[in-house]
Design an enzyme around this catalytic site. Structure first.
Site, mmCIF file in Angstrom:
data_model
loop_
_atom_site.group_PDB
_atom_site.id
_atom_site.type_symbol
_atom_site.label_atom_id
_atom_site.label_comp_id
_atom_site.label_asym_id
_atom_site.label_seq_id
_atom_site.Cartn_x
_atom_site.Cartn_y
_atom_site.Cartn_z
ATOM 1 N N TYR A 1 -60.988 32.703 8.622
ATOM 2 C CA TYR A 1 -60.440 33.286 9.849
ATOM 3 C C TYR A 1 -60.176 32.206 10.906
ATOM 4 C CZ TYR A 1 -61.970 37.607 7.644
ATOM 5 O OH TYR A 1 -62.147 38.641 6.756
ATOM 6 N N GLU B 1 -64.360 42.260 12.119
ATOM 7 C CA GLU B 1 -65.780 41.925 12.233
ATOM 8 C C GLU B 1 -66.197 41.194 10.968
ATOM 9 O OE1 GLU B 1 -65.045 45.210 13.039
ATOM 10 O OE2 GLU B 1 -65.269 44.961 15.205
ATOM 11 N N ALA C 1 -61.013 40.880 0.034
ATOM 12 C CA ALA C 1 -61.886 40.267 -0.974
ATOM 13 C C ALA C 1 -61.044 39.768 -2.140
ATOM 14 C CB ALA C 1 -62.928 41.270 -1.475
ATOM 15 N N ASN D 1 -71.489 34.783 6.935
ATOM 16 C CA ASN D 1 -70.406 34.697 5.943
ATOM 17 C C ASN D 1 -69.515 33.479 6.225
ATOM 18 O OD1 ASN D 1 -68.404 35.079 4.057
ATOM 19 N ND2 ASN D 1 -68.162 37.274 4.464
HETATM 20 N N1 COA Z 1 -66.000 27.341 1.665
HETATM 21 C C1 COA Z 1 -65.394 27.009 2.840
HETATM 22 N N2 COA Z 1 -64.208 27.520 3.256
HETATM 23 C C2 COA Z 1 -63.631 28.453 2.463
HETATM 24 C C3 COA Z 1 -64.218 28.868 1.229
HETATM 25 C C4 COA Z 1 -65.444 28.259 0.848
HETATM 26 N N3 COA Z 1 -66.049 28.578 -0.321
HETATM 27 N N4 COA Z 1 -63.421 29.798 0.678
HETATM 28 C C5 COA Z 1 -62.359 29.973 1.514
HETATM 29 N N5 COA Z 1 -62.494 29.168 2.591
HETATM 30 C C6 COA Z 1 -61.568 29.055 3.728
HETATM 31 C C7 COA Z 1 -60.948 27.680 3.775
HETATM 32 O O1 COA Z 1 -60.575 27.426 5.119
HETATM 33 C C8 COA Z 1 -59.692 27.880 2.922
HETATM 34 O O2 COA Z 1 -58.697 26.926 3.177
HETATM 35 P P1 COA Z 1 -58.698 25.539 2.357
HETATM 36 O O3 COA Z 1 -58.794 25.902 0.889
HETATM 37 O O4 COA Z 1 -57.387 24.914 2.741
HETATM 38 O O5 COA Z 1 -59.902 24.797 2.820
HETATM 39 C C9 COA Z 1 -59.251 29.231 3.383
HETATM 40 O O6 COA Z 1 -60.470 29.969 3.544
HETATM 41 C C10 COA Z 1 -58.317 29.961 2.404
HETATM 42 O O7 COA Z 1 -58.954 30.005 1.125
HETATM 43 P P2 COA Z 1 -58.496 30.996 -0.026
HETATM 44 O O8 COA Z 1 -58.498 30.241 -1.311
HETATM 45 O O9 COA Z 1 -57.231 31.696 0.358
HETATM 46 O O10 COA Z 1 -59.718 32.046 -0.012
HETATM 47 P P3 COA Z 1 -60.228 32.920 -1.258
HETATM 48 O O11 COA Z 1 -59.058 33.465 -2.002
HETATM 49 O O12 COA Z 1 -61.222 32.139 -2.005
HETATM 50 O O13 COA Z 1 -60.944 34.146 -0.500
HETATM 51 C C11 COA Z 1 -62.757 35.170 0.682
HETATM 52 C C12 COA Z 1 -61.842 33.948 0.592
HETATM 53 C C13 COA Z 1 -63.669 35.022 1.922
HETATM 54 C C14 COA Z 1 -61.915 36.438 0.863
HETATM 55 C C15 COA Z 1 -63.597 35.241 -0.631
HETATM 56 O O14 COA Z 1 -64.566 34.208 -0.628
HETATM 57 C C16 COA Z 1 -64.312 36.564 -0.840
HETATM 58 O O15 COA Z 1 -63.768 37.501 -1.445
HETATM 59 N N6 COA Z 1 -65.569 36.666 -0.342
HETATM 60 C C17 COA Z 1 -66.357 37.933 -0.488
HETATM 61 C C18 COA Z 1 -65.772 39.037 0.349
HETATM 62 C C19 COA Z 1 -65.805 38.684 1.845
HETATM 63 O O16 COA Z 1 -66.751 38.097 2.342
HETATM 64 N N7 COA Z 1 -64.736 39.101 2.558
HETATM 65 C C20 COA Z 1 -64.619 38.873 3.982
HETATM 66 C C21 COA Z 1 -65.263 40.006 4.690
HETATM 67 S S1 COA Z 1 -65.190 39.760 6.466
#
Ligand code: COA
Length: 158
Positions: free
Chosen positions: A115, A103, A70, A108
């Site tokens: 992933y 998982e 996260a 999400n």
């Molecule tokens: N919409 C679409 N794709 C997204 C996205 C969004 N809002 N956020 C991340 N991604 C995908 C994209 O492929 C992105 O690559 P790109 O920027 O070149 O398009 C890639 O993820 C990497 O993004 P990044 O900036 O490293 O992600 P983040 O630091 O924003 O973190 C999460 C992504 C999912 C961890 C974050 O949104 C989060 O903490 N969510 C809540 C917790 C959660 O759901 N964890 C996963 C549990 S399985």
């Protein structure tokens, strides 16, 4: 900077956890991973002394399980989750792991995009995996090293 998580990080980690998940892990859940679970590897992404994200993995024989990742909502979409995943991939390779599993809730989208971008494929749907809402999970996997003669099963297209 990415570094191993310590007990001193837990307040920052918990704040992000509570902002990120409908059924957040508790302080004791994290403490158990740090103190008592020899299979758990826990990392934080820190900037200017502040924890902005974290990622955790269990290692069991040749398999790794990504159990939690996260990023603080104000710091999302800046590549932090990508850096954390890269760290897990590098640790997994160094440990000689063959596969990484995880998982993810079927709703999400952000995590699914993350992933998929990183080469994870969907193995199966696990019905009612999340007990809080009875939501299904996609079980995903990625091969990260070795010969991969043993395919873990049929993939499904999302
Ligand atoms: N919409 C679409 N794709 C997204 C996205 C969004 N809002 N956020 C991340 N991604 C995908 C994209 O492929 C992105 O690559 P790109 O920027 O070149 O398009 C890639 O993820 C990497 O993004 P990044 O900036 O490293 O992600 P983040 O630091 O924003 O973190 C999460 C992504 C999912 C961890 C974050 O949104 C989060 O903490 N969510 C809540 C917790 C959660 O759901 N964890 C996963 C549990 S399985």
């Amino acid at each position: 900077m990415i570094r191993p998580m310590t007990e001193g990080d837990l307040n920052g980690v918990l704040a992000i956890e509570r902002l990120s998940f409908s059924s957040p892990w508790t302080y004791d859940n994290f403490l158990y991973e740090l103190r008592n679970n020899p299979f758990s590897s826990c990392f934080v992404y820190e900037e200017d002394g502040k924890v902005l994200g974290y990622a955790m993995m269990w290692t069991l024989f040749e398999d790794g399980d990504i159990t939690n990742i996260a990023v603080h909502p104000e710091y999302r979409r800046k590549g932090i989750a990508q850096s954390l995943l890269d760290e897990l991939f590098s640790k997994a390779k160094a440990a000689g792991l063959e596969y990484l599993h995880l998982e993810v809730r079927v709703s999400n989208e952000k995590a699914l995009r993350l992933y998929e971008k990183n080469g994870f494929e969907t193995l199966r749907i696990r019905k009612g995996y999340y007990s809080d809402t009875n939501e299904d999970a996609y079980e995903m996997w990625k091969a990260i090293g070795g010969d991969h003669d043993e395919d873990p099963g049929n993939r499904i297209e999302l």
